[in-house]
Write a protein that holds these residues in place. Structure first.
Motif, PDB file in Angstrom:
ATOM      1  N   ASP A   9       0.823  -1.172  -0.037  1.00 27.97           N
ATOM      2  CA  ASP A   9       0.050  -0.266  -0.005  1.00 27.97           C
ATOM      3  C   ASP A   9       0.948   1.028  -0.098  1.00 27.97           C
ATOM      4  O   ASP A   9       0.659   2.075  -0.747  1.00 27.97           O
ATOM      5  N   THR A  10       1.980   0.976   0.885  1.00 30.65           N
ATOM      6  CA  THR A  10       2.787   2.384   0.890  1.00 30.65           C
ATOM      7  C   THR A  10       3.428   2.781  -0.371  1.00 30.65           C
ATOM      8  O   THR A  10       3.642   3.500  -0.895  1.00 30.65           O
ATOM      9  N   LEU A  11       4.099   1.585  -0.927  1.00 28.34           N
ATOM     10  CA  LEU A  11       4.720   1.588  -2.333  1.00 28.34           C
ATOM     11  C   LEU A  11       3.745   2.083  -3.287  1.00 28.34           C
ATOM     12  O   LEU A  11       4.096   3.079  -3.965  1.00 28.34           O
ATOM     13  N   SER A  12       2.680   1.453  -3.422  1.00 28.27           N
ATOM     14  CA  SER A  12       1.567   2.005  -4.208  1.00 28.27           C
ATOM     15  C   SER A  12       1.243   3.525  -4.217  1.00 28.27           C
ATOM     16  O   SER A  12       1.335   4.209  -5.209  1.00 28.27           O
ATOM     17  N   ALA A  13       1.152   3.829  -2.950  1.00 30.56           N
ATOM     18  CA  ALA A  13       0.753   5.049  -2.760  1.00 30.56           C
ATOM     19  C   ALA A  13       1.964   6.289  -3.109  1.00 30.56           C
ATOM     20  O   ALA A  13       1.717   7.384  -3.771  1.00 30.56           O
ATOM     21  N   MET A  14       3.083   5.686  -2.954  1.00 26.25           N
ATOM     22  CA  MET A  14       4.379   6.770  -3.345  1.00 26.25           C
ATOM     23  C   MET A  14       4.572   6.582  -4.786  1.00 26.25           C
ATOM     24  O   MET A  14       4.873   7.714  -5.480  1.00 26.25           O
ATOM     25  N   VAL A  15       4.399   5.485  -5.514  1.00 27.75           N
ATOM     26  CA  VAL A  15       4.359   5.623  -6.899  1.00 27.75           C
ATOM     27  C   VAL A  15       3.142   6.286  -7.425  1.00 27.75           C
ATOM     28  O   VAL A  15       3.500   7.189  -8.212  1.00 27.75           O
ATOM     29  N   LEU A  16       2.168   6.290  -7.017  1.00 31.01           N
ATOM     30  CA  LEU A  16       1.016   7.035  -7.581  1.00 31.01           C
ATOM     31  C   LEU A  16       1.098   8.596  -7.348  1.00 31.01           C
ATOM     32  O   LEU A  16       0.890   9.475  -8.218  1.00 31.01           O
ATOM     33  N   GLU A  17       1.731   8.887  -5.996  1.00 27.47           N
ATOM     34  CA  GLU A  17       2.130  10.078  -5.915  1.00 27.47           C
ATOM     35  C   GLU A  17       2.957  10.995  -6.698  1.00 27.47           C
ATOM     36  O   GLU A  17       2.931  11.990  -7.228  1.00 27.47           O
ATOM     37  N   ASN A  18       4.284  10.004  -6.799  1.00 24.38           N
ATOM     38  CA  ASN A  18       5.215  10.309  -8.089  1.00 24.38           C
ATOM     39  C   ASN A  18       4.540  10.774  -9.306  1.00 24.38           C
ATOM     40  O   ASN A  18       4.789  11.726 -10.091  1.00 24.38           O
ATOM     41  N   ILE A  19       3.456   9.691  -9.915  1.00 27.53           N
ATOM     42  CA  ILE A  19       3.327   9.827 -11.030  1.00 27.53           C
ATOM     43  C   ILE A  19       2.217  11.340 -11.216  1.00 27.53           C
ATOM     44  O   ILE A  19       2.164  12.087 -11.846  1.00 27.53           O
ATOM     45  N   LYS A  20       1.417  11.427  -9.681  1.00 30.23           N
ATOM     46  CA  LYS A  20       0.776  12.712  -9.922  1.00 30.23           C
ATOM     47  C   LYS A  20       1.507  14.009 -10.077  1.00 30.23           C
ATOM     48  O   LYS A  20       1.228  14.777 -11.070  1.00 30.23           O
ATOM     49  N   ASN A  21       2.839  14.065  -9.168  1.00 33.64           N
ATOM     50  CA  ASN A  21       3.603  15.283  -9.401  1.00 33.64           C
ATOM     51  C   ASN A  21       3.955  15.468 -10.916  1.00 33.64           C
ATOM     52  O   ASN A  21       4.119  16.395 -11.183  1.00 33.64           O
TER      53      ASN A  21
END
Length: 115
Positions: A9-21
């Motif tokens: 979950d943490t990794l997915s959230a970090m990847v998605l946040e990176n994509i968002k940025n």
């Protein structure tokens, strides 16, 4: 297994946040190049263009947020399917092992009968 799920979950959230940025940065750079007044020689933008730009920026952010939300839901659905598949495969493996044990037990009994 719960710790792995949390770390995923943490990794997915970090990847998605990176994509968002990255998407926000890309859209911002694209919007700035379109709204850049240097081509016209003017350095002052009218208020209506500034508001339009701000509205477009907010729309882009909303679209990006919507896309990220969709990606998050798809990833969660994929995780759920992965867990179901893993459970099915483990169940099949258990059944195969049980059948092998029964088969070998039957072979041993037949071998004992022939001697």
């Amino acid at each position: 297994m719960d710790r792995d799920s949390h770390s995923e979950d943490t990794l997915s959230a970090m990847v998605l946040e990176n994509i968002k940025n990255k998407l926000i940065h890309a859209f911002r750079a694209t919007g700035e190049s379109r709204a850049n007044p240097q081509d016209s020689g003017s350095t002052v933008r009218p208020v209506s263009i500034g508001r339009s730009y701000q509205a477009n920026e907010e729309l882009r952010r909303a679209q990006i947020d919507g896309a990220i939300t969709w990606l998050r839901s798809e990833l969660l659905e994929m995780r759920s399917q992965d867990l179901q598949l893993a459970q099915t495969l483990l169940g099949l493996n258990t059944e195969i092992q049980r059948l092998r044990r029964e088969s070998f037990a039957g072979v041993e009994v037949e071998g004992d009968d022939q001697q």
